[in-house]
Design a protein around this motif. Structure first.
Motif, mmCIF file in Angstrom:
data_model
loop_
_atom_site.group_PDB
_atom_site.id
_atom_site.type_symbol
_atom_site.label_atom_id
_atom_site.label_comp_id
_atom_site.label_asym_id
_atom_site.label_seq_id
_atom_site.Cartn_x
_atom_site.Cartn_y
_atom_site.Cartn_z
ATOM 1 N N SER A 198 0.678 -1.306 -0.184
ATOM 2 C CA SER A 198 0.046 -0.185 0.012
ATOM 3 C C SER A 198 0.551 1.547 0.423
ATOM 4 C CB SER A 198 -0.854 0.294 1.212
ATOM 5 O OG SER A 198 0.103 -0.145 2.403
ATOM 6 N N GLN A 199 0.298 2.046 -0.271
ATOM 7 C CA GLN A 199 0.608 4.107 -0.386
ATOM 8 C C GLN A 199 2.129 4.107 1.187
ATOM 9 O OE1 GLN A 199 1.562 5.293 -2.940
ATOM 10 N NE2 GLN A 199 1.680 4.212 -4.362
ATOM 11 N N THR A 200 1.047 3.716 2.431
ATOM 12 C CA THR A 200 1.357 3.653 3.559
ATOM 13 C C THR A 200 3.221 3.146 3.700
ATOM 14 O OG1 THR A 200 -1.233 4.292 4.033
ATOM 15 C CG2 THR A 200 0.620 3.865 6.117
ATOM 16 N N LEU A 201 2.598 2.098 3.537
ATOM 17 C CA LEU A 201 3.677 0.922 3.777
ATOM 18 C C LEU A 201 5.007 1.358 2.583
ATOM 19 C CD1 LEU A 201 1.840 -2.482 3.651
ATOM 20 C CD2 LEU A 201 2.657 -0.660 5.322
ATOM 21 N N VAL A 202 4.342 1.767 1.913
ATOM 22 C CA VAL A 202 5.415 2.715 0.634
ATOM 23 C C VAL A 202 5.951 4.120 1.066
ATOM 24 C CG1 VAL A 202 6.050 3.594 -1.686
ATOM 25 C CG2 VAL A 202 4.754 1.541 -1.372
ATOM 26 N N GLY A 203 5.285 3.987 2.632
ATOM 27 C CA GLY A 203 6.295 5.778 2.784
ATOM 28 C C GLY A 203 6.763 5.460 3.631
ATOM 29 N N PHE A 204 6.395 4.292 4.481
ATOM 30 C CA PHE A 204 7.953 3.990 5.824
ATOM 31 C C PHE A 204 8.452 3.515 5.402
ATOM 32 C CE2 PHE A 204 3.473 4.545 8.664
ATOM 33 C CZ PHE A 204 4.477 5.121 9.630
ATOM 34 N N ILE A 205 8.949 4.044 3.490
ATOM 35 C CA ILE A 205 10.273 3.359 3.445
ATOM 36 C C ILE A 205 11.608 4.417 3.816
ATOM 37 C CG2 ILE A 205 10.312 4.309 1.392
ATOM 38 C CD1 ILE A 205 11.419 0.814 2.109
ATOM 39 N N PHE A 206 11.074 5.729 4.751
ATOM 40 C CA PHE A 206 11.520 6.403 4.491
ATOM 41 C C PHE A 206 12.511 6.767 6.149
ATOM 42 C CE2 PHE A 206 9.467 8.539 0.991
ATOM 43 C CZ PHE A 206 10.382 8.952 0.446
ATOM 44 N N VAL A 207 11.636 5.354 6.699
ATOM 45 C CA VAL A 207 12.710 5.494 7.715
ATOM 46 C C VAL A 207 13.786 5.311 8.192
ATOM 47 C CG1 VAL A 207 11.865 3.683 10.232
ATOM 48 C CG2 VAL A 207 9.974 4.551 9.033
ATOM 49 N N VAL A 208 14.185 4.069 6.603
ATOM 50 C CA VAL A 208 15.613 3.767 6.900
ATOM 51 C C VAL A 208 16.393 5.032 6.671
ATOM 52 C CG1 VAL A 208 15.056 2.007 5.422
ATOM 53 C CG2 VAL A 208 15.972 4.255 4.041
ATOM 54 N N TYR A 209 15.667 6.768 6.291
ATOM 55 C CA TYR A 209 16.265 7.468 6.271
ATOM 56 C C TYR A 209 17.825 7.674 7.931
ATOM 57 C CZ TYR A 209 15.346 10.516 2.938
ATOM 58 O OH TYR A 209 14.619 11.177 1.439
ATOM 59 N N LEU A 210 16.701 7.334 8.854
ATOM 60 C CA LEU A 210 17.863 6.934 10.644
ATOM 61 C C LEU A 210 19.337 6.488 9.944
ATOM 62 C CD1 LEU A 210 14.692 5.869 13.132
ATOM 63 C CD2 LEU A 210 16.080 8.490 12.328
ATOM 64 N N CYS A 211 19.055 5.379 9.482
ATOM 65 C CA CYS A 211 20.442 4.660 9.114
ATOM 66 C C CYS A 211 21.820 6.258 8.432
ATOM 67 C CB CYS A 211 20.611 4.183 7.996
ATOM 68 S SG CYS A 211 19.517 2.615 7.717
ATOM 69 N N GLY A 212 20.736 7.151 7.575
ATOM 70 C CA GLY A 212 21.481 8.807 7.276
ATOM 71 C C GLY A 212 21.963 9.338 8.237
ATOM 72 N N THR A 213 21.248 9.548 8.744
ATOM 73 C CA THR A 213 21.507 9.850 10.438
ATOM 74 C C THR A 213 22.248 9.615 11.715
ATOM 75 O OG1 THR A 213 18.933 10.511 10.858
ATOM 76 C CG2 THR A 213 20.754 10.669 12.774
ATOM 77 N N PHE A 214 22.416 8.566 11.481
ATOM 78 C CA PHE A 214 23.718 7.812 12.401
ATOM 79 C C PHE A 214 24.964 7.656 11.517
ATOM 80 C CE2 PHE A 214 26.133 3.393 12.628
ATOM 81 C CZ PHE A 214 26.662 3.488 13.689
ATOM 82 N N SER A 215 25.418 7.774 10.390
ATOM 83 C CA SER A 215 26.221 7.832 9.149
ATOM 84 C C SER A 215 26.830 8.860 9.046
ATOM 85 C CB SER A 215 25.326 6.580 8.083
ATOM 86 O OG SER A 215 25.517 7.116 6.708
ATOM 87 N N SER A 216 26.253 9.707 8.919
ATOM 88 C CA SER A 216 27.063 11.346 9.241
ATOM 89 C C SER A 216 27.340 11.530 9.944
ATOM 90 C CB SER A 216 25.272 12.298 8.425
ATOM 91 O OG SER A 216 24.553 11.959 9.939
ATOM 92 N N ILE A 217 27.000 11.244 10.970
ATOM 93 C CA ILE A 217 27.611 11.466 12.586
ATOM 94 C C ILE A 217 28.748 10.321 12.739
ATOM 95 C CG2 ILE A 217 27.142 11.734 15.226
ATOM 96 C CD1 ILE A 217 24.782 12.066 14.967
#
Length: 410
Positions: free
Chosen positions: A250-269
């Motif tokens: 569903s579009q809602t589940l696809v939207g939650f793919i952006f949760v993986v941005y947290l990997c970027g939050t960790f990696s940038s630091i």
């Protein structure tokens, strides 16, 4: 020079305030991305027209950044950033009350103008005000704010829209951003290295010209274009793939793919600290390899493997971005603000141009074509890291408490 030193109260205050700056800027910038179908239905416009609520904002953002950089030299970096964040929050709130689509576009256009005040200046503020030994970590904190802000702007907006309406969603993001903007104005230390300059457009143009003739800086500029182009291309078209069989999400589940941005939050630091420890060139090469590995992993059919691949790809991208952006400030001996603005201009051009070109590869070659495009971009970008090594200024640190010594590597 007196820098903001690690471990001090000012350091903690400045770090948190820069996180707020990144959050506000990207939360509001991307709030309309999950709402395009809603706009198309409510205002009876086509999907390409609805997408103007995002592309118009980012287009003006890229252009106005160049002007904002020059203004900051005359007015002051903190003043410009505070004005930018407060006005961005106010207009973000006003978009919730748009009576028609034209008004919505006008608000989003003005947003693009005001948003430019933070990304064009924040990197220069970091490189000028913080102790050079810790620039990588601080830049990572700012970029982590942008990742969480971008993620929140998409996910929270979608959730609030499902439960209430898109107007409530935009109003909520606007109010939260206004609160963070006030905290930013109170917490960010005034620049210590700021020397007020008369607004001189001739000098500003000369600064941009000088940077454009600096092959080391241009290597980083083109690298940012390629990295952001590949990153946006993956996220633009992964949704198309996941709503198709055999996934049928569903579009809602696809939207939650952006949760993986947290990997970027960790990696940038994390990778920013590693770059300070082992050298930017070495860690940047590793980060590009991580991006490539993650992209290729998304070709494996099982959904869980694809999600892992996206996480790895995102980790590598934000690590690369945080290192390259910090490197720009250190490579530019003069006119650091203009250098940061040029970097981000190329960054957003990559988003606009390559993100659109990726649609051709999706339509004609499906997901394999998208990953091939991203792989080629990374292959082209990898030699740019080597190009930037020759003659680049390196910061050599002596005993604790001593001033850094700059030297050239040939």
């Amino acid at each position: 020079m007196t820098y903001i030193q690690k471990g001090t109260k000012q350091y903690r205050s400045a770090s948190l305030s820069l996180f707020f700056a990144g959050f506000v800027t990207f939360a509001i910038l991307y709030t309309t991305q999950p709402l395009l179908s809603n706009f198309a239905r409510e205002f009876n416009v086509s999907a390409p027209v609805a997408s103007l609520t995002l592309s118009l904002t980012t287009g003006l953002l890229a252009i106005v950044m160049l002007v904002a950089a020059a203004l900051s030299d005359a007015i002051g970096k903190k003043k410009i950033m505070v004005l930018s964040m407060v006005c961005t929050s106010i207009f973000g709130l006003l978009t919730a009350f748009s009576p028609n689509f034209i008004t919505l576009l006008m608000f989003r256009a003005v947003l693009g103008i005001f948003i430019a005040g933070v990304p064009s200046i924040a990197m220069a503020y970091v490189t000028e005000e913080f102790d050079p030994k810790g620039i990588g970590k601080i830049m990572g904190l700012y970029i982590s704010g942008t990742t969480i802000g971008g993620m929140t702007g998409r996910i929270v907006t979608g959730i609030l829209t499902d439960f209430f309406s898109w107007r409530i969603a935009l109003a909520a993001i606007g109010v939260l951003s206004l609160i963070f903007s006030v905290l930013f104005a109170h917490m960010l230390p005034a620049p210590r290295q700021f020397a007020k300059k008369m607004l001189d457009w001739k000098t500003a143009c000369a600064a941009y010209k000088a940077h454009l003739h600096n092959r080391h800086l241009m290597a980083l500029m083109f690298l940012s274009l390629l990295l952001m182009g590949g990153f946006v291309t993956l996220y633009n078209y992964i949704g198309f793939l996941l709503v198709e069989p055999p996934y049928n999400l569903s579009q809602t589940l696809v939207g939650f793919i952006f949760v993986v941005y947290l990997c970027g939050t960790f990696s940038s630091i994390y990778m920013g600290k590693k770059a300070d420890q082992y050298g930017r060139s070495f860690i940047l090469k590793i980060s590009l390899g991580i991006m490539a590995g993650g992209a290729i992993l998304t070709l494996v059919p099982p959904l869980m493997i694809k999600v892992i691949g996206i996480c790895i790809f995102t980790f590598g991208f934000f690590a690369s971005h945080s290192i390259a952006s910090a490197w720009v400030g250190d490579t530019a001996v003069k006119y650091k603000t203009q250098a940061s603005s040029l970097y981000l201009l190329f960054y957003y051009l990559g988003s606009s141009l390559i993100g659109s070109i990726g649609g051709y590869f999706w339509l004609h070659f499906h997901w394999l074509g998208v990953i091939c495009l991203i792989s080629v971009l990374l292959m082209v970008g990898y030699p740019l890291v080597f190009l930037d090594q020759k003659g680049v200024r390196i910061t050599q640190f002596n005993k604790p408490g001593e001033e850094p010594v700059k030297r050239k590597v040939n």
